[in-house]
Design a protein around this motif. Structure first.
Motif, PDB file in Angstrom:
ATOM      1  N   UNK A  73       0.879  -1.164   0.000  1.00  0.00           N
ATOM      2  CA  UNK A  73       0.000   0.000   0.000  1.00  0.00           C
ATOM      3  C   UNK A  73       0.921   1.219   0.000  1.00  0.00           C
ATOM      4  N   UNK A  74       1.037   1.840  -1.170  1.00  0.00           N
ATOM      5  CA  UNK A  74       1.962   2.969  -1.345  1.00  0.00           C
ATOM      6  C   UNK A  74       1.202   4.270  -1.125  1.00  0.00           C
ATOM      7  N   UNK A  75       1.682   5.080  -0.171  1.00  0.00           N
ATOM      8  CA  UNK A  75       1.018   6.340   0.174  1.00  0.00           C
ATOM      9  C   UNK A  75       1.856   7.542  -0.251  1.00  0.00           C
ATOM     10  N   UNK A  76       1.146   8.627  -0.540  1.00  0.00           N
ATOM     11  CA  UNK A  76       1.786   9.929  -0.698  1.00  0.00           C
ATOM     12  C   UNK A  76       0.826  10.977  -0.135  1.00  0.00           C
ATOM     13  N   UNK A  77       1.372  12.097   0.258  1.00  0.00           N
ATOM     14  CA  UNK A  77       0.567  13.187   0.822  1.00  0.00           C
ATOM     15  C   UNK A  77       0.693  14.417  -0.074  1.00  0.00           C
ATOM     16  N   UNK A  78      -0.446  14.916  -0.504  1.00  0.00           N
ATOM     17  CA  UNK A  78      -0.508  16.148  -1.293  1.00  0.00           C
ATOM     18  C   UNK A  78      -1.226  17.180  -0.423  1.00  0.00           C
ATOM     19  N   UNK A 126      -4.702  -3.589  -4.627  1.00  0.00           N
ATOM     20  CA  UNK A 126      -3.338  -3.173  -4.334  1.00  0.00           C
ATOM     21  C   UNK A 126      -2.380  -3.940  -5.243  1.00  0.00           C
ATOM     22  N   UNK A 127      -1.271  -3.328  -5.652  1.00  0.00           N
ATOM     23  CA  UNK A 127      -0.280  -4.058  -6.453  1.00  0.00           C
ATOM     24  C   UNK A 127       0.351  -5.187  -5.637  1.00  0.00           C
ATOM     25  N   UNK A 128       0.435  -6.367  -6.241  1.00  0.00           N
ATOM     26  CA  UNK A 128       1.012  -7.531  -5.553  1.00  0.00           C
ATOM     27  C   UNK A 128       1.326  -8.592  -6.582  1.00  0.00           C
ATOM     28  N   UNK A 159       4.228   1.318 -11.521  1.00  0.00           N
ATOM     29  CA  UNK A 159       5.196   2.257 -12.080  1.00  0.00           C
ATOM     30  C   UNK A 159       5.886   3.119 -11.048  1.00  0.00           C
ATOM     31  N   UNK A 160       5.893   2.678  -9.791  1.00  0.00           N
ATOM     32  CA  UNK A 160       6.384   3.529  -8.707  1.00  0.00           C
ATOM     33  C   UNK A 160       7.589   2.926  -7.979  1.00  0.00           C
ATOM     34  N   UNK A 161       8.491   3.790  -7.569  1.00  0.00           N
ATOM     35  CA  UNK A 161       9.559   3.434  -6.640  1.00  0.00           C
ATOM     36  C   UNK A 161       9.076   3.833  -5.250  1.00  0.00           C
ATOM     37  N   UNK A 162       9.238   2.939  -4.288  1.00  0.00           N
ATOM     38  CA  UNK A 162       8.725   3.200  -2.943  1.00  0.00           C
ATOM     39  C   UNK A 162       9.710   2.681  -1.897  1.00  0.00           C
ATOM     40  N   UNK A 163       9.514   3.125  -0.684  1.00  0.00           N
ATOM     41  CA  UNK A 163      10.325   2.671   0.452  1.00  0.00           C
ATOM     42  C   UNK A 163       9.396   2.023   1.468  1.00  0.00           C
ATOM     43  N   UNK A 164       9.797   0.846   1.956  1.00  0.00           N
ATOM     44  CA  UNK A 164       8.972   0.147   2.948  1.00  0.00           C
ATOM     45  C   UNK A 164       9.100   0.831   4.300  1.00  0.00           C
ATOM     46  N   UNK A 165       7.941   1.115   4.902  1.00  0.00           N
ATOM     47  CA  UNK A 165       7.909   1.701   6.238  1.00  0.00           C
ATOM     48  C   UNK A 165       7.781   0.603   7.302  1.00  0.00           C
ATOM     49  N   UNK A 166       6.851  -0.325   7.077  1.00  0.00           N
ATOM     50  CA  UNK A 166       6.633  -1.437   8.005  1.00  0.00           C
ATOM     51  C   UNK A 166       5.713  -2.461   7.362  1.00  0.00           C
ATOM     52  N   UNK A 167       5.670  -3.644   7.966  1.00  0.00           N
ATOM     53  CA  UNK A 167       4.742  -4.670   7.483  1.00  0.00           C
ATOM     54  C   UNK A 167       3.354  -4.396   8.053  1.00  0.00           C
ATOM     55  N   UNK A 168       2.349  -4.538   7.212  1.00  0.00           N
ATOM     56  CA  UNK A 168       0.968  -4.334   7.676  1.00  0.00           C
ATOM     57  C   UNK A 168       0.415  -5.646   8.228  1.00  0.00           C
ATOM     58  N   UNK A 179     -10.508  -8.496   1.993  1.00  0.00           N
ATOM     59  CA  UNK A 179      -9.248  -8.670   2.729  1.00  0.00           C
ATOM     60  C   UNK A 179      -8.314  -7.482   2.497  1.00  0.00           C
ATOM     61  N   UNK A 180      -8.259  -6.987   1.261  1.00  0.00           N
ATOM     62  CA  UNK A 180      -7.390  -5.855   0.963  1.00  0.00           C
ATOM     63  C   UNK A 180      -7.956  -4.548   1.525  1.00  0.00           C
ATOM     64  N   UNK A 181      -9.280  -4.480   1.636  1.00  0.00           N
ATOM     65  CA  UNK A 181      -9.879  -3.304   2.291  1.00  0.00           C
ATOM     66  C   UNK A 181      -9.435  -3.262   3.751  1.00  0.00           C
ATOM     67  N   UNK A 182      -9.384  -4.445   4.382  1.00  0.00           N
ATOM     68  CA  UNK A 182      -8.907  -4.513   5.756  1.00  0.00           C
ATOM     69  C   UNK A 182      -7.453  -4.090   5.872  1.00  0.00           C
ATOM     70  N   UNK A 183      -6.621  -4.515   4.903  1.00  0.00           N
ATOM     71  CA  UNK A 183      -5.214  -4.098   4.880  1.00  0.00           C
ATOM     72  C   UNK A 183      -5.112  -2.589   4.761  1.00  0.00           C
ATOM     73  N   UNK A 184      -5.915  -2.026   3.876  1.00  0.00           N
ATOM     74  CA  UNK A 184      -5.881  -0.580   3.642  1.00  0.00           C
ATOM     75  C   UNK A 184      -6.355   0.201   4.869  1.00  0.00           C
ATOM     76  N   UNK A 185      -7.351  -0.330   5.562  1.00  0.00           N
ATOM     77  CA  UNK A 185      -7.821   0.323   6.795  1.00  0.00           C
ATOM     78  C   UNK A 185      -6.731   0.344   7.863  1.00  0.00           C
TER      79      UNK A 185
END
Length: 199
Positions: A64-69, A88-90, A112-121, A181-187
């Motif tokens: 789950x890749x996040x960004x803040x605008x 979610x991409x997987x 198409x994104x480069x991301x950094x892992x923050x933690x396991x969900x 299941x992915x909605x739960x991950x996103x929550x």
């Protein structure tokens, strides 16, 4: 031998109970053979071996890749399949690959994104069946999901297996995503993002 005599006796009685009382040895033998074939067929049907379904374990990983605008929090979703569904991409973890490396690779390929892992969900577990080369296979699936922060890239750079990749506001993403299941991950990811921003 006793069973054959008993069956022959029943067949003789059956034949003699008909209007034509003439019973020949050939009649009895013919009836006995027909009875035997039917009995054998029923026994074979009852003892037929159950169909074996091969069971395999599958391991996938995604993010789950996040960004803040400004004050808006967005997450990257992909559309796949026909009819299309948002998720979610997987993807599958390759041999010798860690779940973390696989999750980053799948995000790069599918979104198409480069991301950094923050933690396991969390790890989602479920069963499903599919046909492989004409035979049914039962899969025990494990999907490792990671909370990620956007680093670089463009959602238009997704691979050909994806219909579309899109940044979606987190509230709208929860309504759009196809799998419970992915909605739960996103929550859970949203909750951790909120905790991080409030601290």
């Amino acid at each position: 031998m006793t069973t054959r005599i008993a069956v022959l006796g029943v067949l003789c009685y059956s034949l003699m109970s008909t209007p034509d009382m003439t019973v020949t040895k050939m009649d009895v033998n013919r009836r006995y053979l027909a009875h035997t074939r039917k009995t054998n067929a029923n026994t074979a049907a009852m003892t037929k071996a159950p169909i074996r379904i091969d069971t395999q374990t599958q391991v996938s990983a995604g993010g789950a890749v996040f960004r803040e605008i400004g004050a808006t929090v967005q997450v990257a979703l992909i559309s796949v399949g026909n009819p299309p569904r948002w998720q979610l991409p997987k993807g599958l973890v390759d041999r010798g690959e860690t779940p973390e490396a696989a999750a980053l690779r799948e995000v790069r390929e599918e979104a198409g994104l480069e991301a950094a892992i923050s933690e396991k969900i969390e790890t989602v577990e479920y069963w499903y069946q599919a046909k492989v080369e004409g035979r049914r296979v039962r899969y025990h699936k494990f999907v490792h999901f990671f909370l990620m922060m956007y680093v670089a890239g463009d959602v238009t750079e997704h691979d050909h297996e994806v219909n579309e990749a899109r940044w979606v506001e987190i509230g709208a993403a929860l309504d759009l995503i196809a799998f419970k299941s992915e909605r739960g991950v996103l929550e859970k990811a949203q909750s951790r993002m909120s905790s991080r921003n409030s601290s």
